[in-house]
Design an enzyme around this catalytic site. Structure first.
Site, short mmCIF file in Angstrom:
data_model
loop_
_atom_site.label_atom_id
_atom_site.label_comp_id
_atom_site.label_asym_id
_atom_site.label_seq_id
_atom_site.Cartn_x
_atom_site.Cartn_y
_atom_site.Cartn_z
N GLY A 128 -8.78 -0.29 -0.72
CA GLY A 128 -9.80 0.05 0.27
C GLY A 128 -10.58 -1.16 0.74
CG ASN B 218 -1.87 -1.14 1.24
OD1 ASN B 218 -2.79 -1.16 0.44
ND2 ASN B 218 -1.65 -2.12 2.09
CB SER C 132 -5.71 2.14 7.54
OG SER C 132 -6.43 2.75 6.53
CE LYS D 270 -5.21 -4.81 -4.86
NZ LYS D 270 -4.57 -3.89 -3.90
NE ARG E 20 -4.79 -5.54 7.74
CZ ARG E 20 -4.96 -5.38 6.44
NH1 ARG E 20 -6.13 -4.99 5.96
NH2 ARG E 20 -3.98 -5.59 5.60
N1 LIG Z 1 -10.86 5.09 6.03
C1 LIG Z 1 -9.57 5.13 5.38
C2 LIG Z 1 -9.27 3.73 4.85
C3 LIG Z 1 -8.11 3.80 3.94
C4 LIG Z 1 -7.84 2.43 3.37
O1 LIG Z 1 -8.75 1.66 3.03
N2 LIG Z 1 -6.54 2.09 3.30
C5 LIG Z 1 -6.13 0.80 2.79
C6 LIG Z 1 -4.94 0.93 1.91
S1 LIG Z 1 -5.42 1.85 0.47
C7 LIG Z 1 -5.79 -0.03 4.00
O2 LIG Z 1 -4.83 0.27 4.69
N3 LIG Z 1 -6.64 -1.00 4.27
C8 LIG Z 1 -6.49 -1.78 5.43
C9 LIG Z 1 -7.46 -1.22 6.44
C10 LIG Z 1 -8.46 -2.29 6.88
O3 LIG Z 1 -8.06 -3.46 7.04
O4 LIG Z 1 -9.61 -1.91 7.07
C11 LIG Z 1 -8.50 5.56 6.37
O5 LIG Z 1 -8.34 4.89 7.39
O6 LIG Z 1 -7.81 6.52 6.09
MG LIG Z 2 -4.57 -2.13 -0.18
#
Ligand SMILES: N[C@H](CCC(=O)N[C@@H](CS)C(=O)NCCC(=O)O)C(=O)O
Ligand SMILES: [Mg+2]
Length: 499
Positions: free
Chosen positions: A393, A171, A176, A334, A475
């Protein structure tokens, strides 16, 4: 009783030779009816601890929770105990961070490689096509980004069959949970300090997690490099953001520790309130912006009209440090991940042979859909593949029978759309027992985990100012679920117990 090396501390406890300690009895089921008072006591302590320490998210049941801070909070979903990870794998993942940081920067400078690799996707994926248009305009105007800041997260799974660590994705935008992930580790440290004896666990095996401090430090160093003391950091956010506290941890640290102010704006607001002065300075609400930190803009949903695209273009044109720039954003697609896995491609961007070897070792199988052999194999055995569009996302990947159905459709329709996807080898991490706590309810499940390593890279012309791994995210999700997002409600936040 199948022999599986458990990947969770709780599971490890079960297999622990009886050292006179009474390991937790492991029942699959829900904690409410738990026979084991110890777990229930720990869950209560954990629920209180999370609330007192800002391990919180907006509650989807409260309609204002994504808008008004302090309203409709609920504890972030978490795993009661950390997942165990061999020290060797953790070190391997951390070592890869600085190598991937370098790779992203090098690939970002090869505009033609990005345009060429994504040229067929461009024809069939309108969202990626708009990103490429902005990128192309920057190339045509020979726009230079002297100061470059990347705040990445490289996600891995430990394959159960081979015990090898594979990258799931890299990413490069809106990575996040740098805010919440380090707090989960402190929750586990607190629980193990109190209950360690009963659990046979030693909190010294919990690695410190500098995710907030190092990400904030990288942002403040980028602010510093821009060298305008009156400037602010602009955080680009979604109109409704239930993960705002993860973001606020960073912004509050920027203010308290580094005396750097931030403002939060949506792309829509930026379109109406932002201007780029003749010298390239970005101003929003009359404030000079030194750094643009994107926590939105990675999904088509973030561009409901042309106004948001105008905002993205305005930001890109400015002299502010974009995190990420349009180039860094594209490197994280990707399709690029799949192109970089092709033979002889890494050699174009990385000199060091050992670095190339370490990168290659972390690549799972990655294919474009030109490989008809692979497509046919995926049609036959879809459960061994994941079909991925160019989307970020969470919630966009295709698994199981849907892989076969989608591939059959694309094949029969002889559709160009086929270039919008990549195929990836599906990784099967070891399952283990975990207690997953969400909305105050604890459930014991068979679970699998995904390890994310945060990385920060800051460069000004030839000077690399930051190239660092910045802690980690874990996670954990029930092994029955395909998707692994926390925000999307499948996974919980976890931490690491080194074994
Ligand atoms: N709401 C936005 C969310 C931003 C977002 O989705 N980021 C992606 C990488 S692009 C990501 O890291 N996904 C893992 C987070 C998960 O497992 O839920 C934020 O927090 O700024
Ligand atoms: Mg991602």
């Amino acid at each position: 009783h199948h022999r599986t090396r458990t990947a969770s501390v709780v599971g490890a406890l079960k297999n622990k030779k009886n050292t006179g300690l009474t390991p937790i009895t492991m029942e699959i089921g829900v904690c409410e009816g738990l026979k084991d008072d110890l777990v229930r006591e720990m869950v209560d302590d954990a629920l209180i601890w999370t609330s007192l320490h800002g391990l919180v998210v907006g509650d989807k049941n409260d309609k204002r929770s994504g808008e008004v801070p302090g309203v409709g909070l609920v504890h972030a979903p978490f795993s009661l105990l950390p997942m165990s990870l061999p020290r060797t794998h953790f070190i391997q993942a951390c070592e890869l961070s600085t190598i991937f940081n370098d790779l992203v920067d090098r690939v970002s400078l090869d505009g033609e490689f990005l345009q060429e690799s994504l040229s067929r996707t461009k024809k069939v994926d309108p969202f990626t096509s708009r990103l490429l248009d902005i990128h192309r305009k920057m190339m045509e105007s020979d726009k230079k980004e002297d100061i470059r800041l990347g705040l990445h997260r490289s996600d891995y799974m430990l394959d159960g069959a081979t015990n090898l660590l594979y990258q799931i994705e890299l990413n490069t935008i809106a990575s996040s949970f740098s805010g919440l992930s380090c707090i989960v580790g402190e929750l586990h440290r607190n629980l193990i300090n109190h209950y360690g004896k009963n659990l046979g666990l030693d909190s010294r095996n919990l690695p410190l997690n500098p995710s907030i401090s190092r990400y904030a430090e990288a942002l403040s160093k980028a602010w510093n490099e821009y060298n305008d003391p009156s400037s602010v950091v602009l955080v680009v956010v979604q109109p409704l953001e239930r993960n705002m506290y993860d973001q606020h941890w960073l912004c509050a640290t920027l203010r308290e520790k580094h005396n750097v102010r931030t403002i939060r704006k949506t792309l829509t607001e930026i379109e109406s309130e932002g201007v780029v002065l003749p010298d390239g300075t970005l101003q929003v609400c009359g404030k000079n912006v030194s750094v643009v930190y994107f926590r939105a803009g990675y999904s088509p949903d973030d561009y409901p009209s042309e106004a948001e695209w105008r905002a993205r273009y305005l930001l890109e044109q400015s002299s502010a440090v974009k995190c990420p720039s349009i180039s860094y954003h594209l490197v994280g697609t990707k399709k690029i991940q799949q192109e970089l896995a092709k033979p002889n491609v890494l050699e174009r961007f990385v000199e060091n042979k050992h670095a190339i070897e370490k990168l290659r070792k972390s690549f799972a199988g990655l294919w474009s859909l030109d490989n008809m052999d692979t497509v046919n194999d995926a049609i036959e055995k879809p459960e061994f593949y994941v079909l991925k569009p160019q989307r970020e996302g969470g919630g966009n990947n295709i698994y199981g029978d849907d892989v076969r159905d989608t591939l059959m459709r694309l094949k029969n329709e002889r559709s160009e759309e086929i270039s919008a996807y990549i195929l990836m080898q599906r990784i099967f991490p070891k399952e283990s027992r975990a207690y997953l706590v969400r909305d105050g309810i604890c459930r014991s499940n068979n679970a699998v985990s995904e390890l994310g390593i945060f990385g920060a890279y800051l460069r000004n012309k030839d000077k690399v100012i930051v190239n660092d791994q910045c802690g980690y995210l874990v996670r954990t999700k029930a092994s029955s679920s395909n998707e692994g997002g926390v925000a999307s409600g499948y996974a919980v936040l976890d931490s690491i117990y080194l074994t």
